[in-house]
Design a protein around this motif. Sequence first.
Motif, PDB file in Angstrom:
ATOM      1  N   SER A  43       0.830  -1.208   0.000  1.00 43.23           N
ATOM      2  CA  SER A  43       0.000   0.000   0.000  1.00 43.23           C
ATOM      3  C   SER A  43       0.860   1.251   0.000  1.00 43.23           C
ATOM      4  O   SER A  43       0.518   2.260  -0.636  1.00 43.23           O
ATOM      5  N   THR A  44       1.980   1.210   0.697  1.00 47.06           N
ATOM      6  CA  THR A  44       2.901   2.347   0.702  1.00 47.06           C
ATOM      7  C   THR A  44       3.429   2.616  -0.694  1.00 47.06           C
ATOM      8  O   THR A  44       3.525   3.773  -1.130  1.00 47.06           O
ATOM      9  N   LEU A  45       3.762   1.551  -1.417  1.00 48.51           N
ATOM     10  CA  LEU A  45       4.240   1.698  -2.792  1.00 48.51           C
ATOM     11  C   LEU A  45       3.184   2.383  -3.648  1.00 48.51           C
ATOM     12  O   LEU A  45       3.491   3.289  -4.436  1.00 48.51           O
ATOM     13  N   LEU A  46       1.928   1.989  -3.485  1.00 47.40           N
ATOM     14  CA  LEU A  46       0.852   2.590  -4.267  1.00 47.40           C
ATOM     15  C   LEU A  46       0.683   4.067  -3.911  1.00 47.40           C
ATOM     16  O   LEU A  46       0.448   4.899  -4.789  1.00 47.40           O
ATOM     17  N   GLY A  51       1.367   9.810  -5.408  1.00 50.29           N
ATOM     18  CA  GLY A  51       1.824  11.122  -4.993  1.00 50.29           C
ATOM     19  C   GLY A  51       1.303  11.537  -3.638  1.00 50.29           C
ATOM     20  O   GLY A  51       1.429  12.704  -3.244  1.00 50.29           O
ATOM     21  N   LEU A  52       0.723  10.595  -2.884  1.00 52.00           N
ATOM     22  CA  LEU A  52       0.199  10.888  -1.549  1.00 52.00           C
ATOM     23  C   LEU A  52       1.292  10.832  -0.492  1.00 52.00           C
ATOM     24  O   LEU A  52       1.101  11.315   0.626  1.00 52.00           O
ATOM     25  N   SER A  53       2.414  10.211  -0.821  1.00 56.03           N
ATOM     26  CA  SER A  53       3.599  10.188   0.042  1.00 56.03           C
ATOM     27  C   SER A  53       4.816  10.473  -0.823  1.00 56.03           C
ATOM     28  O   SER A  53       4.774  10.279  -2.047  1.00 56.03           O
ATOM     29  N   SER A  54       5.891  10.917  -0.187  1.00 55.84           N
ATOM     30  CA  SER A  54       7.123  11.219  -0.915  1.00 55.84           C
ATOM     31  C   SER A  54       8.231  10.278  -0.461  1.00 55.84           C
ATOM     32  O   SER A  54       8.320   9.946   0.724  1.00 55.84           O
ATOM     33  N   SER A  57      14.306   8.647  -0.594  1.00 55.73           N
ATOM     34  CA  SER A  57      15.329   8.801  -1.627  1.00 55.73           C
ATOM     35  C   SER A  57      14.853   8.080  -2.879  1.00 55.73           C
ATOM     36  O   SER A  57      13.905   7.304  -2.847  1.00 55.73           O
ATOM     37  N   GLY A  58      15.513   8.335  -3.987  1.00 57.27           N
ATOM     38  CA  GLY A  58      15.117   7.738  -5.253  1.00 57.27           C
ATOM     39  C   GLY A  58      14.152   8.637  -6.010  1.00 57.27           C
ATOM     40  O   GLY A  58      13.809   9.740  -5.563  1.00 57.27           O
ATOM     41  N   SER A  59      13.714   8.169  -7.169  1.00 58.55           N
ATOM     42  CA  SER A  59      12.855   8.984  -8.026  1.00 58.55           C
ATOM     43  C   SER A  59      11.706   8.168  -8.594  1.00 58.55           C
ATOM     44  O   SER A  59      11.816   6.958  -8.807  1.00 58.55           O
ATOM     45  N   LEU A  60      10.583   8.867  -8.823  1.00 59.62           N
ATOM     46  CA  LEU A  60       9.406   8.276  -9.446  1.00 59.62           C
ATOM     47  C   LEU A  60       8.986   9.168 -10.598  1.00 59.62           C
ATOM     48  O   LEU A  60       9.015  10.406 -10.484  1.00 59.62           O
ATOM     49  N   SER A  61       8.569   8.552 -11.704  1.00 55.90           N
ATOM     50  CA  SER A  61       8.113   9.351 -12.835  1.00 55.90           C
ATOM     51  C   SER A  61       6.892   8.712 -13.485  1.00 55.90           C
ATOM     52  O   SER A  61       6.671   7.503 -13.411  1.00 55.90           O
ATOM     53  N   GLY A  69       3.283  14.907  -6.585  1.00 60.75           N
ATOM     54  CA  GLY A  69       2.075  14.992  -5.774  1.00 60.75           C
ATOM     55  C   GLY A  69       0.934  14.327  -6.483  1.00 60.75           C
ATOM     56  O   GLY A  69       1.098  13.762  -7.577  1.00 60.75           O
ATOM     57  N   PRO A  70      -0.266  14.347  -5.883  1.00 64.91           N
ATOM     58  CA  PRO A  70      -1.435  13.732  -6.529  1.00 64.91           C
ATOM     59  C   PRO A  70      -1.798  14.463  -7.808  1.00 64.91           C
ATOM     60  O   PRO A  70      -1.455  15.633  -8.004  1.00 64.91           O
TER      61      PRO A  70
END
Length: 270
Positions: A43-46, A51-54, A57-61, A69-70
């Motif tokens: 659930s944390t990954l989702l 964009g509900l959590s940051s 470290s690392g990056s998401l695209s 963000g959401p």
Amino acid sequence: MTGIALSRVTFGYDDRIVLQDIDLAVGAGEFVCVLGQSGCGKSTLLRLIAGLSSPSSGSLSLGGDPIRGPGIDRGIVFQDYSLFPWLSVGRNIELALEQAFPSKQRSERVELAEEYLALVGLPGVFHQLPGRLSGGMRQRAAIARAFAIDSPVLLMDEPFGALDAITRARLQDLLLALWEQAGPERRKTIVFVTHDVEEALLLASEVVVLGAKPGRVTATVPIALPRPRPRHLLYTRGEFQQLRDRLLALLHADVLLALGPTTISDGEYI
């Protein structure tokens, strides 16, 4: 269509690491299931993708652009239906449509909400409060809302986990039908969290297995089973049984690793 990429994503709080060094690529239009035991950070990954959590470290695209963000480009269906209880079912959907299509007239938004409610088998509930509906009906309304806003990405956090077996099977079939009927060029990119191996094999084009403590990707398993996948035929296929055994073995190995050696009465370890 929009793909998702995570590179060395770590998330934690205080002195606890929840997810560590997650590398994940979800192709545009793919249906990816994230599978793992309770507490592994699914659930944390989702929430990170939403964009509900940051991340720590690392990056998401998303589609090559950083997730900061959401956004209306990601529809979300949670475990708990997430409908405002003081608003009618139809008004819940309208609120989402106001954000997605601000230029539409209210009559158009109402028509669209009614169309998607009918699509999920809920004609005539537009003016009902969510509390007057069964759990399965509320979840169908949440799915209708997610599809009505027509986001290219759909994130689903164990959306059928609390439902009875028959309702769960019907909603699985409905979700697959909506996804498949869109055609290869317009299919949504779906990330679906589950702890159910058979559900993952029924739905996914790829299964990502998360291990626990800390959460990490232990395997990425392509699911090459042919579509459509009628369950009465799917469950008897040799390929299905082999994939199920493989995924169960991965989960079982991770559980044993998390437990560590266990002492039994004669002093031996298992």
